[in-house]
Design an enzyme around this catalytic site. Structure first.
Site, PDB file in Angstrom:
ATOM      1  N   HIS A 161       0.813  -1.214   0.000  1.00 11.95           N
ATOM      2  CA  HIS A 161       0.000   0.000   0.000  1.00 11.95           C
ATOM      3  C   HIS A 161       0.845   1.263   0.000  1.00 11.95           C
ATOM      4  O   HIS A 161       0.431   2.297  -0.526  1.00 11.95           O
ATOM      5  CB  HIS A 161      -0.967  -0.030   1.184  1.00 11.95           C
ATOM      6  CG  HIS A 161      -2.000  -1.102   1.040  1.00 11.95           C
ATOM      7  ND1 HIS A 161      -2.611  -1.702   2.117  1.00 11.95           N
ATOM      8  CD2 HIS A 161      -2.517  -1.692  -0.069  1.00 11.95           C
ATOM      9  CE1 HIS A 161      -3.468  -2.611   1.673  1.00 11.95           C
ATOM     10  NE2 HIS A 161      -3.420  -2.614   0.358  1.00 11.95           N
TER      11      HIS A 161
ATOM     12  N   HIS B  18      -7.944  -8.791  -7.427  1.00 14.05           N
ATOM     13  CA  HIS B  18      -8.336  -9.526  -6.215  1.00 14.05           C
ATOM     14  C   HIS B  18      -8.514  -8.498  -5.102  1.00 14.05           C
ATOM     15  O   HIS B  18      -7.654  -8.340  -4.230  1.00 14.05           O
ATOM     16  CB  HIS B  18      -7.281 -10.564  -5.840  1.00 14.05           C
ATOM     17  CG  HIS B  18      -7.092 -11.614  -6.896  1.00 14.05           C
ATOM     18  ND1 HIS B  18      -6.384 -11.393  -8.061  1.00 14.05           N
ATOM     19  CD2 HIS B  18      -7.533 -12.904  -6.964  1.00 14.05           C
ATOM     20  CE1 HIS B  18      -6.387 -12.492  -8.799  1.00 14.05           C
ATOM     21  NE2 HIS B  18      -7.073 -13.418  -8.157  1.00 14.05           N
TER      22      HIS B  18
ATOM     23  N   SER C 290      -6.708  -2.251  -0.552  1.00 19.94           N
ATOM     24  CA  SER C 290      -6.165  -1.609  -1.750  1.00 19.94           C
ATOM     25  C   SER C 290      -7.191  -0.736  -2.482  1.00 19.94           C
ATOM     26  O   SER C 290      -6.861   0.382  -2.902  1.00 19.94           O
ATOM     27  CB  SER C 290      -5.610  -2.665  -2.703  1.00 19.94           C
ATOM     28  OG  SER C 290      -4.601  -3.418  -2.085  1.00 19.94           O
TER      29      SER C 290
ATOM     30  N   GLU D 145     -13.649  -9.415  -7.164  1.00 15.21           N
ATOM     31  CA  GLU D 145     -13.486 -10.232  -5.968  1.00 15.21           C
ATOM     32  C   GLU D 145     -14.413 -11.437  -6.073  1.00 15.21           C
ATOM     33  O   GLU D 145     -15.627 -11.287  -6.162  1.00 15.21           O
ATOM     34  CB  GLU D 145     -13.784  -9.453  -4.697  1.00 15.21           C
ATOM     35  CG  GLU D 145     -13.682 -10.268  -3.421  1.00 15.21           C
ATOM     36  CD  GLU D 145     -12.371 -11.049  -3.323  1.00 15.21           C
ATOM     37  OE1 GLU D 145     -12.421 -12.267  -3.079  1.00 15.21           O
ATOM     38  OE2 GLU D 145     -11.294 -10.439  -3.499  1.00 15.21           O
TER      39      GLU D 145
ATOM     40  N   ASP E 273     -13.861 -13.759 -11.305  1.00 12.88           N
ATOM     41  CA  ASP E 273     -12.433 -14.025 -11.339  1.00 12.88           C
ATOM     42  C   ASP E 273     -11.697 -12.858 -11.993  1.00 12.88           C
ATOM     43  O   ASP E 273     -11.904 -12.559 -13.172  1.00 12.88           O
ATOM     44  CB  ASP E 273     -12.203 -15.323 -12.124  1.00 12.88           C
ATOM     45  CG  ASP E 273     -10.735 -15.679 -12.272  1.00 12.88           C
ATOM     46  OD1 ASP E 273      -9.893 -15.054 -11.605  1.00 12.88           O
ATOM     47  OD2 ASP E 273     -10.432 -16.586 -13.052  1.00 12.88           O
ATOM     48  N   GLY E 274     -10.813 -12.224 -11.253  1.00 15.93           N
ATOM     49  CA  GLY E 274     -10.101 -11.068 -11.775  1.00 15.93           C
ATOM     50  C   GLY E 274      -9.119 -11.404 -12.878  1.00 15.93           C
ATOM     51  O   GLY E 274      -8.861 -10.575 -13.756  1.00 15.93           O
TER      52      GLY E 274
ATOM     53  N   ASP F 116      -2.986  -9.328  -7.303  1.00 17.02           N
ATOM     54  CA  ASP F 116      -2.676  -9.647  -5.905  1.00 17.02           C
ATOM     55  C   ASP F 116      -3.501 -10.846  -5.434  1.00 17.02           C
ATOM     56  O   ASP F 116      -4.330 -10.719  -4.539  1.00 17.02           O
ATOM     57  CB  ASP F 116      -2.984  -8.394  -5.066  1.00 17.02           C
ATOM     58  CG  ASP F 116      -2.783  -8.602  -3.578  1.00 17.02           C
ATOM     59  OD1 ASP F 116      -2.001  -9.492  -3.215  1.00 17.02           O
ATOM     60  OD2 ASP F 116      -3.424  -7.887  -2.790  1.00 17.02           O
TER      61      ASP F 116
END
Length: 281
Positions: free
Chosen positions: A19, A42, A100, A118, A144-145, A165
Site C-alpha cells: 500500500h 483480487h 487496496s 473479488e 475471477d479477476g 494480488d
C-alpha cells in the site's frame, strides 16, 4: 478454493509495502489531468475492522502498520501511506484498515474510475457495500479477476494502474499471474502493473520474480521486504515482494530511502532485510 480471507492479515508488513507503493503510484498518475483506471484483480473486502474477530485472531497489523502509527521519524513515502490510513480512521486510535481499493479511491479524482474484482462471496458483498454510494465511477464484479482483466485492456483512457494480488493459496495462482501479466502486456504494453507475491519456502514463490522478468517488459522494478529469517520448518511468510512494470522514475529513489527504514522498524529478528532491482533500459 475460497477459504482465504484478507481480514486475518490486514495491515501486516506485506500490506505496508504494497500500500505504500500503491499510494505513490496513484499520486504520480494523478499529476496529469488525463483520467486513468485503477484495476484490482483480487480486491478483497475493501475495508477491515482491526478490532473484529478476524483481525484480532492473528493481530498481524500490530507488527505492521501498528509499529508505524505513533512514530515521528517516518520517511516521506511512509508518512504519506500512514496519512491515508489515518484518513480512513479519523482522529484517534488505529481501529480500521483500508484495503487496496480504498487506498486508491481516497486519492483518485472524479474523472478516474475503479474496476474491482473479488470472487469470494462474502468479501464481494462487503466490497459492494463499501462502494454502494460511489456511482458509476466504481464497478465491482463478483468474478475471477484473472479472466476479467482481459476484457478491460486496453482501457479507453489508455492510462491504467493494475494490481494483481491473488491469495496464492493454490500453486496454480503463480502460473496464472505469469499468464495474466504476459497477456496484459500484449494487450496494453504501456500500462502500470503491480504484482504482489509472498516470500515463502515453496519453489513457486521463489521462482516467480525471475519468471516475471523474462516476460520482456521494457521497464520494471522489483522490491522485496523481509521481516524475519525463514523458518527452519519451511512454513510461514517471512516477507513479500512487488514486481512493478513501467514504474514512475521517482519510485526507485523513494524505495531506496524507505526499504532500509521498514526493514529496521518492522524486523522480527536479524534476518530482516530488503532488495531493490531495476531493469536496464
Amino acid at each position: 478454493m475460497l477459504s482465504y480471507r484478507h481480514a486475518f492479515h490486514a495491515g501486516n508488513h506485506a500490506d505496508v509495502l504494497k500500500h505504500l507503493v500503491l499510494v505513490q503510484l496513484v499520486a504520480y498518475l494523478a499529476q496529469k489531468d488525463k483520467p486513468f483506471w485503477y484495476i484490482d484483480t483480487h480486491a478483497g473486502a475493501g475495508a477491515y475492522a482491526l478490532d473484529s474477530g478476524h483481525a484480532q485472531k492473528l493481530a498481524e497489523y500490530r507488527e505492521g502498520v501498528g509499529l508505524l502509527w505513533q512514530r515521528k521519524d517516518l520517511p516521506a513515502a511512509v508518512a504519506a501511506y500512514v496519512a491515508e490510513v489515518r484518513r480512513f480512521n479519523g482522529e484517534g486510535a488505529l481501529r480500521r484498515y483500508p484495503g487496496s481499493p480504498l487506498i486508491a479511491a481516497q486519492t483518485l479524482r472524479e474523472q478516474d474510475k475503479l474496476r474491482l474484482f473479488e470472487l469470494h462471496p462474502a468479501d464481494s458483498r462487503h466490497l459492494q457495500a463499501t462502494f454502494a454510494d460511489a456511482g458509476k465511477r466504481v464497478t465491482v464484479d463478483a468474478s475471477d479477476g484473472f479472466a476479467g482483466l482481459k476484457g478491460l485492456l486496453p482501457p479507453a483512457t489508455r492510462r491504467a494502474l493494475t494490481l494483481i494480488d491473488p491469495p496464492y493459496e493454490e500453486k496454480r495462482d503463480y502460473e496464472r499471474v505469469v499468464i495474466a501479466l504476459r497477456d496484459a502486456l500484449e494487450r496494453f504494453a504501456t500500462g502500470v502493473y503491480v504484482v504482489w507475491y509472498p516470500q515463502l519456502a515453496r519453489r513457486e514463490a521463489q521462482e516467480l520474480p525471475d519468471r516475471l522478468k523474462r516476460l520482456g517488459a521494457k521497464s520494471w522494478l522489483h522490491a522485496t521486504l523481509r521481516v524475519a529469517t525463514p523458518a527452519a520448518d519451511g512454513f510461514g511468510m517471512h516477507g513479500s515482494g512487488l514486481f512493478i512494470v513501467n514504474p514512475p522514475w521517482t519510485l526507485q529513489a523513494s524505495l531506496q530511502e524507505t526499504l532500509p527504514y521498514l526493514a529496521h522498524v518492522l524486523a522480527h529478528d536479524a534476518g530482516a532485510g530488503f532488495t531493490l532491482e531495476l531493469s536496464e533500459d
